[in-house]
Design a protein around this motif. Structure first.
Motif, PDB file in Angstrom:
ATOM      1  N   ILE A 148      41.054  23.451  23.335  1.00  0.00           N
ATOM      2  CA  ILE A 148      41.501  25.182  22.540  1.00  0.00           C
ATOM      3  C   ILE A 148      40.171  25.212  22.253  1.00  0.00           C
ATOM      4  O   ILE A 148      39.535  25.832  21.443  1.00  0.00           O
ATOM      5  CB  ILE A 148      42.965  24.665  22.028  1.00  0.00           C
ATOM      6  CG1 ILE A 148      42.659  26.555  22.253  1.00  0.00           C
ATOM      7  CG2 ILE A 148      42.423  24.689  20.916  1.00  0.00           C
ATOM      8  CD1 ILE A 148      44.066  26.930  21.894  1.00  0.00           C
ATOM      9  N   TYR A 191      44.497  30.210  16.584  1.00  0.00           N
ATOM     10  CA  TYR A 191      44.858  31.435  17.874  1.00  0.00           C
ATOM     11  C   TYR A 191      43.621  32.542  17.397  1.00  0.00           C
ATOM     12  O   TYR A 191      43.248  33.556  18.454  1.00  0.00           O
ATOM     13  CB  TYR A 191      46.098  31.521  18.046  1.00  0.00           C
ATOM     14  CG  TYR A 191      46.875  30.515  18.695  1.00  0.00           C
ATOM     15  CD1 TYR A 191      46.774  29.300  20.141  1.00  0.00           C
ATOM     16  CD2 TYR A 191      47.803  29.010  18.099  1.00  0.00           C
ATOM     17  CE1 TYR A 191      47.518  29.125  20.600  1.00  0.00           C
ATOM     18  CE2 TYR A 191      48.352  28.697  18.969  1.00  0.00           C
ATOM     19  CZ  TYR A 191      48.608  28.086  20.008  1.00  0.00           C
ATOM     20  OH  TYR A 191      48.769  27.160  20.799  1.00  0.00           O
ATOM     21  N   PRO A 194      39.710  31.864  17.369  1.00  0.00           N
ATOM     22  CA  PRO A 194      39.223  30.008  18.433  1.00  0.00           C
ATOM     23  C   PRO A 194      37.948  30.333  18.228  1.00  0.00           C
ATOM     24  O   PRO A 194      37.333  28.368  18.525  1.00  0.00           O
ATOM     25  CB  PRO A 194      39.854  30.694  19.659  1.00  0.00           C
ATOM     26  CG  PRO A 194      39.937  32.229  20.062  1.00  0.00           C
ATOM     27  CD  PRO A 194      39.792  32.673  18.728  1.00  0.00           C
ATOM     28  N   PHE A 236      44.736  30.696  25.867  1.00  0.00           N
ATOM     29  CA  PHE A 236      45.501  30.521  25.101  1.00  0.00           C
ATOM     30  C   PHE A 236      46.737  30.195  24.785  1.00  0.00           C
ATOM     31  O   PHE A 236      47.591  30.470  23.562  1.00  0.00           O
ATOM     32  CB  PHE A 236      45.185  31.430  23.858  1.00  0.00           C
ATOM     33  CG  PHE A 236      43.944  31.705  23.413  1.00  0.00           C
ATOM     34  CD1 PHE A 236      42.866  30.075  22.839  1.00  0.00           C
ATOM     35  CD2 PHE A 236      43.121  32.041  24.000  1.00  0.00           C
ATOM     36  CE1 PHE A 236      41.422  29.796  22.732  1.00  0.00           C
ATOM     37  CE2 PHE A 236      41.671  32.343  23.704  1.00  0.00           C
ATOM     38  CZ  PHE A 236      40.619  31.682  22.621  1.00  0.00           C
TER      39      PHE A 236
END
Length: 435
Positions: A148, A191, A194, A236
């Protein structure tokens, strides 16, 4: 990789007790249960979701539940609480998570869930008995590790549990029976920021490489009939579906967003016919048949998803459609210049489809849960769609560019065969409440 029992020739549980318990002090970790059940006394259908999480970056915990009355098409009670990280109690080497009087406890294959909200006169007690093995996403490729941004996390799920228990609502108590799901995820990512932790960048690149090779092995290069990109489908967000079919097959679909809103999925579809073995479809194409618009944040999110998965001689086509009003949990960002908020959209639904291989064709139908995560851009909704004209019908492309930020829509036509044809059109647009 799967481990097999030499006597029964069945895969063994890939989760250890350490996997099930907490991994504190990672930056983010959560446990979530999903349920689809009936109240026996009146035969009504329900969905209950509950999440327990902590976030180390700001030392907070999060507890949520939402109860949907699917029969009436409404969510009836819910609670979303951000609190001090110390309010969430966790344990090593087993699932033993508690927030105030609500908890999840147990080890595979048995779990107990208690969700309590005395102020809203809501209580749920459930016993899970697993009918399937747990599974890591990309289990045979990365053992559950997913990238991620520049970070990574680990994600596992248990998709088919028998559920029994009681539900109390509005001073009435019901016996319940149905299906349950558990997921557990943990890792060092954020989030909001990141790119905050990049000391494990080498492992993140390795994960991207392994997943990329897997994806390319199942997706041969070709020109698709169409592909669509939107700003709200940024990296995301995700599309997520879980369900159990009437024939006891279980399904899990997780699609990582790379701005694509119609075309190839960059996630995976998992189907287990027997609870032990999982068909992992990495060659999946998807499209949104219906969407919902959130005007304040200028984004669309899907309420009906259709996908086609292929794996060797196996093919599956499934449509997921919401059955109730959606529940939108919105957490605005105060300091981000790129994204406006963290938006999670919950929808119980129905799924119908068809599976086939060289030996059989199976009709599939059952209940499901659809969950959509979006981080709306500060530039609002912008999209571009390419429709390709391919041989033997011809050669060309139609392009539709729609920008709410620029308030313009542009159509371009470039056809080279069978007859050359070119066009360009631009018009001013206004935001719409629903597409």
């Amino acid at each position: 990789m799967f481990k097999y029992d030499e006597i029964k020739d069945k895969p063994l549980n890939p989760w250890t007790t350490q996997d099930e318990g907490d991994h504190f002090p990672v930056m983010k970790e959560w446990w979530t249960i999903e349920t689809l059940f009936k109240t026996i006394e009146d035969n009504r259908k329900w969905n209950l979701i509950s999440s327990f999480a902590y976030k180390l970056s700001d030392k907070t915990s999060f507890f949520q539940y939402v109860l949907f009355d699917i029969t009436s098409g409404k969510y009836v009670v819910h609670k979303d609480v951000n609190d001090d990280i110390k309010k969430l109690l966790t344990t090593k080497n087993r699932i033993d998570i508690k927030f105030e009087k609500s908890y999840i406890s147990g080890l595979y294959p048995n779990y107990n869930i208690h969700i309590e909200d005395e102020k809203q006169d809501f209580f749920a007690d459930m016993k899970y008995t697993a009918r399937s093995l747990p599974h890591w996403v990309a289990q045979n490729k990365t053992n559950g590790f997913l990238p991620i941004g520049l970070n990574y996390y680990r994600y596992g799920f248990l998709p088919n549990c028998d559920l029994t228990g009681t539900l109390q609502l509005n001073n009435k108590t019901f016996n319940i029976k149905g299906k349950g799901y558990i997921e557990h995820a943990y890792g060092n990512w954020s989030y909001e920021n990141p790119f905050k932790k990049i000391h494990d960048l080498k492992k993140t690149i390795s994960i991207y490489t392994k997943l990329g090779k897997w994806w390319l092995s199942q997706n041969k290069p070709h020109i698709p009939k169409s592909i669509s990109l939107t700003t709200e489908n940024n990296i995301f967000g995700y599309d997520w579906v879980w369900g159990v079919f009437d024939n006891e097959w279980s399904l899990f679909f997780g699609n990582s967003m790379f701005w694509v809103s119609e075309g190839p999925s960059f996630g995976s579809l998992y189907v287990s016919p027997d609870g032990y073995n999982y068909l992992e479809f990495c060659n999946v194409r998807f499209r949104y048949n219906k969407v919902i618009y959130i005007k304040e944040y200028d984004i669309y999110y899907p309420s009906e998803i259709e996908l086609i998965g292929k794996l060797d001689d196996k093919r599956i086509q499934i449509k997921f459609s919401k059955s109730t009003d959606s529940y939108e949990y919105i957490s605005p960002y105060e300091n981000s210049k790129i994204y406006k908020a963290w938006i999670l959209c919950e929808m119980p639904g129905r799924m119908t489809g068809l599976y086939s291989d060289k030996e059989r064709t199976v009709n599939l139908e059952g209940d499901c849960k659809i969950v959509i995560l979006r981080l709306p851009s500060s530039f609002g909704h912008n999209s571009i769609k390419f429709d390709f004209l391919l041989p033997p019908k011809g050669v060309g492309v139609d392009i539709n560019f729609n920008s709410h930020y620029l308030k313009k829509e542009i159509f371009t036509k470039l056809h080279f065969a069978p007859k050359p044809s070119f066009g360009f059109k631009m018009k001013k647009t206004k935001r719409k409440d629903i597409l």
